[in-house]
Design an enzyme around this catalytic site. Structure first.
Site, short mmCIF file in Angstrom:
data_model
loop_
_atom_site.label_atom_id
_atom_site.label_comp_id
_atom_site.label_asym_id
_atom_site.label_seq_id
_atom_site.Cartn_x
_atom_site.Cartn_y
_atom_site.Cartn_z
N PRO A 299 -10.55 83.50 -51.64
CA PRO A 299 -11.95 83.85 -51.92
C PRO A 299 -12.74 82.66 -52.45
O PRO A 299 -12.21 81.82 -53.18
CB PRO A 299 -11.81 84.92 -53.02
CG PRO A 299 -10.55 84.55 -53.72
CD PRO A 299 -9.63 83.92 -52.72
N CYS A 369 -40.43 68.29 -45.55
CA CYS A 369 -41.31 68.37 -44.38
C CYS A 369 -40.68 69.14 -43.23
O CYS A 369 -40.42 68.58 -42.16
CB CYS A 369 -41.72 66.97 -43.97
SG CYS A 369 -42.78 66.25 -45.21
C1 LIG Z 1 -10.49 79.23 -44.13
C2 LIG Z 1 -11.45 79.77 -45.13
N1 LIG Z 1 -10.97 80.40 -46.21
C3 LIG Z 1 -11.77 80.89 -47.16
C4 LIG Z 1 -13.15 80.79 -47.04
C5 LIG Z 1 -13.99 81.34 -48.15
O1 LIG Z 1 -14.89 82.28 -47.74
P1 LIG Z 1 -15.77 83.03 -48.84
O2 LIG Z 1 -16.44 81.99 -49.64
O3 LIG Z 1 -16.71 83.83 -48.03
O4 LIG Z 1 -14.84 83.87 -49.63
C6 LIG Z 1 -13.71 80.17 -45.92
C7 LIG Z 1 -15.16 80.09 -45.73
O5 LIG Z 1 -15.70 80.59 -44.79
C8 LIG Z 1 -12.83 79.63 -44.94
O6 LIG Z 1 -13.31 79.00 -43.88
#
Ligand SMILES: Cc1ncc(COP(=O)(O)O)c(C=O)c1O
Length: 442
Positions: A299, A369
């Site tokens: 996350p 801009c």
């Molecule tokens: C491979 C991977 N893991 C985790 C994330 C984290 O996603 P989020 O910040 O939406 O939890 C991302 C972002 O898109 C990602 O590309």
């Protein structure tokens, strides 16, 4: 199906009072104006200037606890790898390292920043569709926990580098489950047409190939279907496919020790209903609880998005025959999300008097801009005077990390609020830094 995007009807915008009521780390004080964890934001802006990012450490810690509590509440033994791309500030990474999190990185730079912030190498997972040979070598040198391989081509490269350097790479396959996360097109990553992951139908064949390759130890599967996901159904669909794959791989005699469930959990920026960590935990449990796999997740936004804001000053208010333009000193080079994803961010006057003054619709823009340098249209705001401070909310994820120096605008300062105190964690970039690495041609 994911929840539909919220309608962009300004008459349904939450009020300033609603925005603050839903974010307990924010309060308006009659004298001191908007407070973040009890710290007056006006004092920070007076001292450090604007634009400035401000983060609540307590909110990050609390959200980490809520997330891990939801996982353990569902009976899941979950290793959390914070997605560094969401906010790569050293203070943020150190905070999550202290909480016991690892890191999900997507570049050699993020890998080195995570190590420097105290993340143990064993808790670092490396994802990404284009890791260079130098980056793979770096990951092997540091013996990081896991490399999430995204293609047959990358697998071949990694095997060659691992063999040449006498190392063994612990490899998970990031599999593209061909599931639409129902999010903004630019941050959907799990459809067959997206560049990410190994095509689902190739996974079994390639896993067998990988298991036989020198320098490679196959440890499991990973998936990540997108960011700012507002429904649980896409998660359930993706996890069901990954669970099927675990079973199929085992039937073929392969070892699958771990499943990395990715990130993507969305947050309410406006008034969207977003799934809870408990809901996500239930989706994970539903798919994986009887498979005897170690679970991990990545996350980013959910942990840090609500914990940050961007403080800005009003430069001037430009009157027009239509609604006025409130021109801020922050711009799309600081916070690019509105320009890039049409993202909605709450905008709150810092002064308590401004916050309750009669409001009317205004367009809030930056000085860059480009017409895309627009933070909000028809936003109900009071008549703000030049010099008034505003806070752009929920800017802790994909904010400072995505900044640029477009229009020769230095990178904003970053401030940390913890335990009733604040400190600068990144100085405002000096203007000279914009040209100090340049040379005239010989
Ligand atoms: C491979 C991977 N893991 C985790 C994330 C984290 O996603 P989020 O910040 O939406 O939890 C991302 C972002 O898109 C990602 O590309």
């Amino acid at each position: 199906m994911a929840a539909p995007s919220p309608p962009n009807d300004p008459s349904t915008d939450p009020s300033v009072q609603d925005l603050i009521a839903l974010r307990p780390w924010l309060k308006h004080d009659a004298m001191d104006g908007l407070l973040l964890d009890g710290v007056p934001l006006a004092g920070i802006a007076d001292t450090v200037g604007t634009p400035t990012w401000v983060y609540s450490a307590a909110t990050m810690r609390a959200r980490y606890k809520t997330l891990t509590g939801a996982m353990s509440g569902a009976g899941l033994d979950m290793q959390v790898h914070f997605a560094v791309k969401a906010n790569d500030s050293r203070a943020v990474l150190s905070l999550f390292a202290e909480q016991g999190a690892g890191a999900d990185v997507v570049s050699g730079g993020e890998l080195l920043k995570s190590l420097r912030a105290g993340m143990p190498a064993s808790r670092i997972v490396y994802s990404g569709v284009g890791k260079s040979a130098a980056e793979l070598r770096l990951a092997l040198e540091h013996d990081i926990g896991q490399i999430n391989v995204e293609s047959a081509e990358e697998l071949a490269m990694l095997s060659a580098i691992a063999t040449a350097t006498g190392r063994t790479a612990r490899v998970a396959f990031r599999v593209n489950p061909d599931v639409d996360a129902g999010t903004n097109d630019k941050i959907a990553t799990g459809r067959a047409t997206d560049k990410f992951g190994i095509p689902f139908d190739d996974a079994v064949r390639l896993y067998a190939h990988a298991a036989a390759l020198p320098g490679i130890r196959t440890v499991g599967l990973a998936t990540h279907i997108g960011s700012q996901i507002l429904g649980l159904a896409p998660y359930r669909d993706a996890y069901a496919r990954i669970a099927d794959l675990v079973i199929a791989l085992r039937e073929h005699g392969h070892t699958v020790e771990t499943v990395d469930c990715g990130g993507g959990l969305g947050i309410p920026y406006r008034n969207e209903s977003a799934p809870s960590p408990a809901g996500l935990a239930a989706a994970m449990r539903g798919a994986f609880h009887n498979l005897d796999v170690r679970l991990a997740m990545e996350p980013g936004r959910w942990l840090v998005g609500p914990a940050g804001l961007l403080l800005a000053s009003v430069v001037l208010v430009k009157q027009t025959p239509l609604e006025p333009f409130i021109v801020l000193d922050a711009a799309m080079n600081d916070l690019v999300r509105p320009a890039m994803y049409d993202a909605w961010h709450g905008i709150v006057p810092v002064s308590a008097i401004d916050a309750v003054a009669p409001a009317r619709p205004a367009t809030v823009v930056g000085p860059v801009c480009e017409s895309g340098d627009t933070f909000a249209r028809s936003r109900s705001l009071p008549a703000l005077s030049p010099g008034a401070y505003v806070a752009i909310l929920d800017a802790g994820a994909y904010g400072a990390v995505m900044s640029s120096t477009y229009n020769a605008r230095p990178m904003a300062a970053e401030v940390w609020v913890d335990n009733g105190r604040w400190s600068v964690i990144r100085d405002r970039q000096p203007i000279e830094a914009l040209w100090e690495r340049e040379r005239l041609p010989a």
